[in-house]
Design a protein around this motif. Sequence first.
Motif, PDB file in Angstrom:
ATOM      1  N   HIS A  79     -70.747   9.743  12.257  1.00  0.00           N
ATOM      2  CA  HIS A  79     -69.685  10.339  11.565  1.00  0.00           C
ATOM      3  C   HIS A  79     -68.476   9.312  11.185  1.00  0.00           C
ATOM      4  N   LEU A  80     -68.087   8.522  12.585  1.00  0.00           N
ATOM      5  CA  LEU A  80     -67.041   7.680  12.195  1.00  0.00           C
ATOM      6  C   LEU A  80     -67.426   6.577  11.529  1.00  0.00           C
ATOM      7  N   ALA A  81     -68.803   6.013  11.710  1.00  0.00           N
ATOM      8  CA  ALA A  81     -69.623   4.892  11.063  1.00  0.00           C
ATOM      9  C   ALA A  81     -69.495   4.998   9.663  1.00  0.00           C
ATOM     10  N   VAL A  82     -69.777   6.296   9.201  1.00  0.00           N
ATOM     11  CA  VAL A  82     -69.830   6.595   7.729  1.00  0.00           C
ATOM     12  C   VAL A  82     -68.408   6.630   7.022  1.00  0.00           C
ATOM     13  N   MET A  83     -67.354   7.015   7.931  1.00  0.00           N
ATOM     14  CA  MET A  83     -66.129   7.191   7.208  1.00  0.00           C
ATOM     15  C   MET A  83     -65.600   5.557   7.108  1.00  0.00           C
ATOM     16  N   LEU A  84     -65.807   4.677   8.195  1.00  0.00           N
ATOM     17  CA  LEU A  84     -65.421   3.249   8.110  1.00  0.00           C
ATOM     18  C   LEU A  84     -66.178   2.445   7.091  1.00  0.00           C
ATOM     19  N   SER A  85     -67.255   2.598   6.829  1.00  0.00           N
ATOM     20  CA  SER A  85     -68.041   1.825   5.972  1.00  0.00           C
ATOM     21  C   SER A  85     -67.947   2.282   4.539  1.00  0.00           C
ATOM     22  N   ASN A  86     -67.289   3.389   4.209  1.00  0.00           N
ATOM     23  CA  ASN A  86     -67.182   3.938   2.683  1.00  0.00           C
ATOM     24  C   ASN A  86     -65.681   4.287   2.566  1.00  0.00           C
ATOM     25  N   LYS A  87     -64.904   3.390   2.718  1.00  0.00           N
ATOM     26  CA  LYS A  87     -63.474   3.916   2.475  1.00  0.00           C
ATOM     27  C   LYS A  87     -63.216   3.722   0.913  1.00  0.00           C
ATOM     28  N   VAL A  88     -63.470   4.743   0.266  1.00  0.00           N
ATOM     29  CA  VAL A  88     -63.202   4.764  -1.080  1.00  0.00           C
ATOM     30  C   VAL A  88     -62.155   5.892  -1.538  1.00  0.00           C
ATOM     31  N   GLY A  89     -61.616   5.902  -2.785  1.00  0.00           N
ATOM     32  CA  GLY A  89     -60.660   7.049  -3.163  1.00  0.00           C
ATOM     33  C   GLY A  89     -59.302   6.597  -2.369  1.00  0.00           C
ATOM     34  N   ASP A  90     -58.883   7.968  -1.960  1.00  0.00           N
ATOM     35  CA  ASP A  90     -57.430   8.093  -1.267  1.00  0.00           C
ATOM     36  C   ASP A  90     -57.526   7.425   0.055  1.00  0.00           C
ATOM     37  N   MET A  91     -56.892   6.262   0.255  1.00  0.00           N
ATOM     38  CA  MET A  91     -56.816   5.674   1.599  1.00  0.00           C
ATOM     39  C   MET A  91     -56.212   6.413   2.838  1.00  0.00           C
ATOM     40  N   GLU A  92     -55.136   7.100   2.096  1.00  0.00           N
ATOM     41  CA  GLU A  92     -54.199   8.053   3.120  1.00  0.00           C
ATOM     42  C   GLU A  92     -55.343   9.226   3.678  1.00  0.00           C
ATOM     43  N   LEU A  93     -56.106   9.571   2.832  1.00  0.00           N
ATOM     44  CA  LEU A  93     -57.193  10.470   3.385  1.00  0.00           C
ATOM     45  C   LEU A  93     -58.158   9.850   4.264  1.00  0.00           C
ATOM     46  N   ASN A  94     -58.460   8.985   4.160  1.00  0.00           N
ATOM     47  CA  ASN A  94     -59.335   8.197   5.074  1.00  0.00           C
ATOM     48  C   ASN A  94     -58.607   8.076   6.434  1.00  0.00           C
ATOM     49  N   HIS A  95     -57.482   7.655   6.417  1.00  0.00           N
ATOM     50  CA  HIS A  95     -56.703   7.446   7.475  1.00  0.00           C
ATOM     51  C   HIS A  95     -56.360   8.738   8.431  1.00  0.00           C
ATOM     52  N   ARG A  96     -55.840   9.696   7.550  1.00  0.00           N
ATOM     53  CA  ARG A  96     -55.629  11.096   8.225  1.00  0.00           C
ATOM     54  C   ARG A  96     -57.211  11.643   8.862  1.00  0.00           C
ATOM     55  N   ALA A  97     -58.251  11.299   8.119  1.00  0.00           N
ATOM     56  CA  ALA A  97     -59.454  11.923   8.686  1.00  0.00           C
ATOM     57  C   ALA A  97     -60.006  11.253  10.005  1.00  0.00           C
ATOM     58  N   ILE A  98     -59.605  10.034   9.974  1.00  0.00           N
ATOM     59  CA  ILE A  98     -60.000   9.292  11.370  1.00  0.00           C
ATOM     60  C   ILE A  98     -58.867   9.440  12.274  1.00  0.00           C
ATOM     61  N   VAL A  99     -57.778   9.705  12.151  1.00  0.00           N
ATOM     62  CA  VAL A  99     -56.661  10.109  13.295  1.00  0.00           C
ATOM     63  C   VAL A  99     -56.982  11.592  13.659  1.00  0.00           C
TER      64      VAL A  99
END
Length: 601
Positions: free
Chosen positions: A415-435
């Motif tokens: 799950h973390l791998a798919v979020m790190l490899s496909n950072k598209v759209g809102d970067m703040e949303l990607n950051h909040r999802a990983i945190v």
Amino acid sequence: RQGYEDPPWQYPAASYGDDYTYQSHQWQPVAWQDDRDLRQGEPYGKSTNYRDQHYYKGYHPNLATTPLGQDRTQTYESYISGARRERAGGETLGSDSGEAGGEPQEPSLLLQYHESGLSSSSHELSQYIGDGADPTLSGTWSPAQAGWPLVSTPAPVVPFKFSLPHVAMCFGAGGQLVLVCPHRPAEGQLAHVELHSLEVILHDTKELKELQAFPGPLAREDLHKVDVMTFCQQKIATSCDLSTQKGRDSSLLWKLLILLCRQNGSMVGSDTAELLMQDCRRREKYKRQNPAVNLMGLTDDEWMSRQPGTLDLITGEVPPVVETQAQIVEKFTKLLYYGRKKDALVWAMRNQLWGHALFLSSKMDPRTYSWVLTGFTSTLATNDPLQTLFQLMSGRIPQAALCCGDATWGDWRPHLAVMLSNKVGDMELNHRAIVTMGDTLAGRGAVEAAHFCYLMADIPFGYFGGKADRMALLGSNHRQAFAQFARTEVIQRMEIFEYCQQLQQPKSFLLPFQVYKLLYASRLADHGLPAQALQYCEQIATALLDQDPASHPVLAQQVMKLAERLKLSDPLLLEMPEQDQTLEPDWLVQLRACCRQWEVR
């Protein structure tokens, strides 16, 4: 005094609670066997005078020479008769005013009570000694007036702290153990001092081996990064139990440090994703399921009527029970011949033709497209990484970020791998999802896994005990006891991470980590490695001098104190002449000057 055997003195036993002070050791003579009420431990002049101490009992020279077995009453009679003869001869032992005037003398109270038949025991006679009527017992009597020789009473001697010579021990700043052997120089024996190296004494201990295996300090010029990578691989092989979740998470952190060291401190999401998928224990099979009926807008009867083997009212044919992919596509095309778009979409969704369904719905209205897309995601398993990706692309925090770490959920790495490899759209949303994923893992006790997520989200390091800080040392929970938190292995791993950052930015350092470097230097000095400890002090001082040392005054002072104790352990001093060995390194002089300026301010 002649004929008087001075009894030995008695001292109260010393105790550690007295803090090695001896003011309370008052000397008292030992009472005779029948004198049970002798007061112990009272100094003169506090509550009673000299006569009240009962020291006349059995201590007069005429009484002291009494042979054993003789009645003590006879001794007192001889003493009183001697006093009468002295008065008859005109000798006086007191300064009574009545005798000076020549007036007739009356017998003393002591003599009157003796002649009246009262008991002459030492206890009763002592009750009248302070009366003063008997000049022979008055306070002005002295041995010189009686013609006795003067004998000086020895002053009380303070007892020794130790009754026998013993070994004295202390630790030196240069990693040495100093022993002073129990010799008597006053009796002609030579003083013997032994110096032992703590490194030799502790050579078999686990702690010293752990300190010696680390190639630190890592900022030295002669260090190659291959040595650091080799150390990380050794830690994976010896310290990580890959059969447990905690061991695999710890191994993942060491592998991340190897990756950072190999790539000089830089990495991208795909590099980390590859590392995560390599570390996956097994590839899970995510089961697909049929789309929900209510999502297609069909009732149960309508759904059963469209199953294989039933008459198709549109084409008038009975579809085969088992259809090939070509037959499914052909049926989809025939439905479009008759303009039945919704039926074609249902047929494509039921037979997993999601590409046909999504393309057709995208050319229709947005509501239909959303309906087909929801039907597609409903066929995926809840813990499928595709669900995580689609939810993230839809602008939502993935469910995996809130449920990972649970045994029923599965591995968190895909799950973390798919979020790190496909950072598209809102970067703040990607950051909040990983945190959020890191917070979930930390709440379930997976500290190493949580810190891996925090590193991917560029969360800064904080301080021990900080409630708002998410991490202080890499891979260690900063809300546990400090002894367990600041382990040697954790400090070494954190120093490797700082070294990887310096490979990319040579002047960078982690300011909150400098205090743990000082702690590590102290451990090196305690285990007989003062030269390495001094090098750590130099690194910390250099980092503080690049900043403002006044912002961390306590740390600067502690580094200066430790460096002053270890400065003679510098290997460069061995190459200097003796007259130059008193010189100090420049960084120590500058650090001391900064500390003095801060004290003045």
